[in-house]
Design a protein around this motif. Structure first.
Motif, mmCIF file in Angstrom:
data_model
loop_
_atom_site.group_PDB
_atom_site.id
_atom_site.type_symbol
_atom_site.label_atom_id
_atom_site.label_comp_id
_atom_site.label_asym_id
_atom_site.label_seq_id
_atom_site.Cartn_x
_atom_site.Cartn_y
_atom_site.Cartn_z
ATOM 1 N N CYS A 1 56.814 67.299 38.555
ATOM 2 C CA CYS A 1 57.239 68.234 39.481
ATOM 3 C C CYS A 1 58.654 68.306 39.819
ATOM 4 O O CYS A 1 59.347 69.457 39.703
ATOM 5 C CB CYS A 1 56.306 67.840 40.743
ATOM 6 N N SER A 2 59.344 67.100 39.863
ATOM 7 C CA SER A 2 60.591 67.011 40.421
ATOM 8 C C SER A 2 61.631 67.416 39.131
ATOM 9 O O SER A 2 62.490 68.103 39.435
ATOM 10 C CB SER A 2 60.998 65.555 40.727
ATOM 11 N N ASP B 1 60.328 59.530 40.194
ATOM 12 C CA ASP B 1 60.115 58.111 40.152
ATOM 13 C C ASP B 1 59.564 57.607 38.810
ATOM 14 O O ASP B 1 59.782 56.699 38.023
ATOM 15 C CB ASP B 1 59.577 57.460 41.172
ATOM 16 N N ASP C 1 59.493 59.453 35.915
ATOM 17 C CA ASP C 1 60.230 59.921 34.923
ATOM 18 C C ASP C 1 61.381 58.896 34.639
ATOM 19 O O ASP C 1 61.822 58.312 33.609
ATOM 20 C CB ASP C 1 60.936 60.967 35.006
ATOM 21 N N GLY D 1 53.149 62.731 40.694
ATOM 22 C CA GLY D 1 52.655 64.048 41.405
ATOM 23 C C GLY D 1 51.928 64.829 40.294
ATOM 24 O O GLY D 1 50.862 65.412 40.594
HETATM 25 C C1 LIG Z 1 55.570 61.154 26.716
HETATM 26 C C2 LIG Z 1 54.692 61.488 27.969
HETATM 27 N N1 LIG Z 1 53.875 60.745 28.351
HETATM 28 C C3 LIG Z 1 53.272 61.277 29.603
HETATM 29 C C4 LIG Z 1 53.410 62.416 30.176
HETATM 30 C C5 LIG Z 1 52.601 62.847 31.128
HETATM 31 N N2 LIG Z 1 53.307 62.957 32.460
HETATM 32 C C6 LIG Z 1 53.734 64.335 32.881
HETATM 33 S S1 LIG Z 1 54.523 64.105 34.351
HETATM 34 C C7 LIG Z 1 54.028 62.445 34.460
HETATM 35 C C8 LIG Z 1 54.678 61.970 35.561
HETATM 36 C C9 LIG Z 1 55.865 62.318 36.291
HETATM 37 O O1 LIG Z 1 55.908 61.500 37.467
HETATM 38 P P1 LIG Z 1 57.428 61.604 38.152
HETATM 39 O O2 LIG Z 1 58.412 61.515 37.393
HETATM 40 O O3 LIG Z 1 57.356 60.587 39.348
HETATM 41 O O4 LIG Z 1 57.415 63.106 38.554
HETATM 42 P P2 LIG Z 1 56.690 63.757 40.167
HETATM 43 O O5 LIG Z 1 55.651 64.881 39.343
HETATM 44 O O6 LIG Z 1 56.164 62.954 40.891
HETATM 45 O O7 LIG Z 1 57.696 64.542 40.648
HETATM 46 C C10 LIG Z 1 53.485 62.188 33.388
HETATM 47 C C11 LIG Z 1 53.043 60.752 33.166
HETATM 48 C C12 LIG Z 1 53.990 63.227 29.319
HETATM 49 N N3 LIG Z 1 54.428 64.628 29.828
HETATM 50 N N4 LIG Z 1 54.755 62.839 28.269
#
Ligand SMILES: Cc1ncc(C[n+]2csc(CCOP(=O)(O)OP(=O)(O)O)c2C)c(N)n1
Ligand code: SF4
Ligand code: SF4
Ligand SMILES: [Mg+2]
Lengths: 263, 90
Positions: A52-53, A94, A96, A126
């Protein structure tokens, strides 16, 4: 001088973030800091990973790279070394930054590449529905920690200090003025500037952790933020620091040798 | 200057209600056309930025605009001779 609003890609608004999500506030503060720098839009690049971020650059009117998960800093390093005249700003989450991108994080700090990294730490994945991340606090509920997380969490700002970043600060999406100032200082500091922002994710963190309302999450951040100066004072006095507090403020500002600084 | 909420952007999170030092923003009660309960403004002419922005040449306070995650709050120039509600405080 541009204003923060001039940098927004208004045709893409309203954005996809949930009601009360702190990510939008972090965009506001970052753009306010950037508009104070006198930068041109076509000299500035936003880079992000996935989450999302990481969707933030899509709402900003500059060239940007929405890269693969965890790799924002690797791409940003490439941009900065190929074209040191560009201003590089990274938005990351977090998950990422610290899970899949953990190695890029420590090495970008070690190399001290001249860029500003803003991490929206909502302590959860998220976008994918609320899995635990490396910053999910011990005991917290997530879809992957149904009995409460049994692991200790990373302190991202301390990690950046240890790895060598020139400027490190942490604030929250509630402390908008302090956050804007910290980002502005980060933008002005040569070398890697890391600004961690504790951000509310009411949908996937708050809802599972007895902070159902956005105001509960804000109240939690407000009451658990401990100024770094105060923490150091308490430590020197030998006073125990209450459970669950996190430090806010400027953790480090220094002039280690940096890479990619404009000639 | 006049404080306005852009109803096409507001998602009704009420963060503005939480931060305004003058409690100008109050939780709304009626959903709008998009089904969103947008906060209502209580005597917005009390806002420091509405009164003093032109004089100081910069944004004063402005925390509601900074925290609004949906970029829905801004200030707008008033039309000449716009009607004002006058309240006598004594
Ligand atoms: C190589 C890969 N592994 C897993 C994913 C699935 N994935 C998409 S977003 C995400 C987690 C993001 O978490 P964060 O960076 O904390 O972002 P937030 O949505 O909390 O802002 C994951 C595991 C992906 N897109 N690509
Ligand atoms: S899931 Fe969480 S981080 Fe993603 S937009 Fe919704 S509130 Fe924000
Ligand atoms: S902070 Fe913005 S989105 Fe939230 S209720 Fe106020 S105007 Fe609406
Ligand atoms: Mg996250």
């Amino acid at each position: 001088m541009t204003s923060a609003r001039d940098w927004l890609r208004t045709d893409r608004l309203p954005h996809i973030y949930c009601t009360g999500c702190g990510n939008g506030t972090v965009i506001n503060c970052t753009l306010a800091a950037i508009s104070g720098m006198g930068w041109e839009r076509d000299e500035t690049v936003f880079v992000s990973g996935i989450g999302c971020s990481s969707r933030a650059p899509g709402y900003i009117q500059t060239d940007s790279l929405h890269t693969t998960h965890g790799r924002a800093l690797a791409f940003a390093t490439g941009v900065k070394l190929a074209k040191p005249d560009l201003n590089v700003v990274v938005f990351t989450g977090d998950g990422d930054l610290a899970a899949i991108g953990g190695n890029h994080f420590i090495h970008a700090c070690r190399r001290n590449v001249d860029m500003t990294v803003v991490c929206m730490n909502n302590q959860i994945y998220g976008m994918t529905g609320g899995q635990g991340s490396p910053t999910t606090p011990m005991g917290a509920q997530s879809t992957t920690t149904p009995y409460g997380s049994a692991e200790a969490a990373f302190d991202l700002a301390e990690l950046a200090v240890a790895a060598g970043a020139n400027y490190v600060a942490r604030w929250t999406a509630y402390h908008v003025k302090e956050l804007t100032k910290a980002i502005a200082t980060g933008l002005q500091t040569p070398g890697l500037s890391f600004i961690e922002v504790m951000t509310q994710c009411p949908t996937n963190y708050g809802r599972r952790n007895k902070q159902r309302r956005v105001s509960d999450m804000i109240e939690h951040m407000r009451t658990h933020a401990l100024l770094i100066e105060k923490k150091r004072r308490l430590e020197s006095e030998g006073t125990p620091i209450p459970e669950g507090m996190f430090t806010v403020g400027e953790l480090v500002r220094r002039a280690r040798p940096a890479m990619g600084v404009r000639r | 200057m006049k404080l306005v909420i852009d109803e096409s952007r507001c998602k009704g999170c009420n963060l503005c209600v939480l931060v305004c030092p003058y409690t100008i923003f109050q939780e709304g009660t009626k959903p709008n056309r998009r089904g969103i309960v947008v906060p209502v403004l209580d005597r917005p002419e009390r806002c420091t930025n509405c009164r003093l922005q032109a004089l100081y040449g910069r944004t004063l306070c402005g925390v509601c605009q900074m925290i609004c995650p949906d970029q829905a709050i801004h200030w707008k120039e008033e039309e000449p001779y716009e009607a004002h509600r006058v309240e006598v405080e004594y």
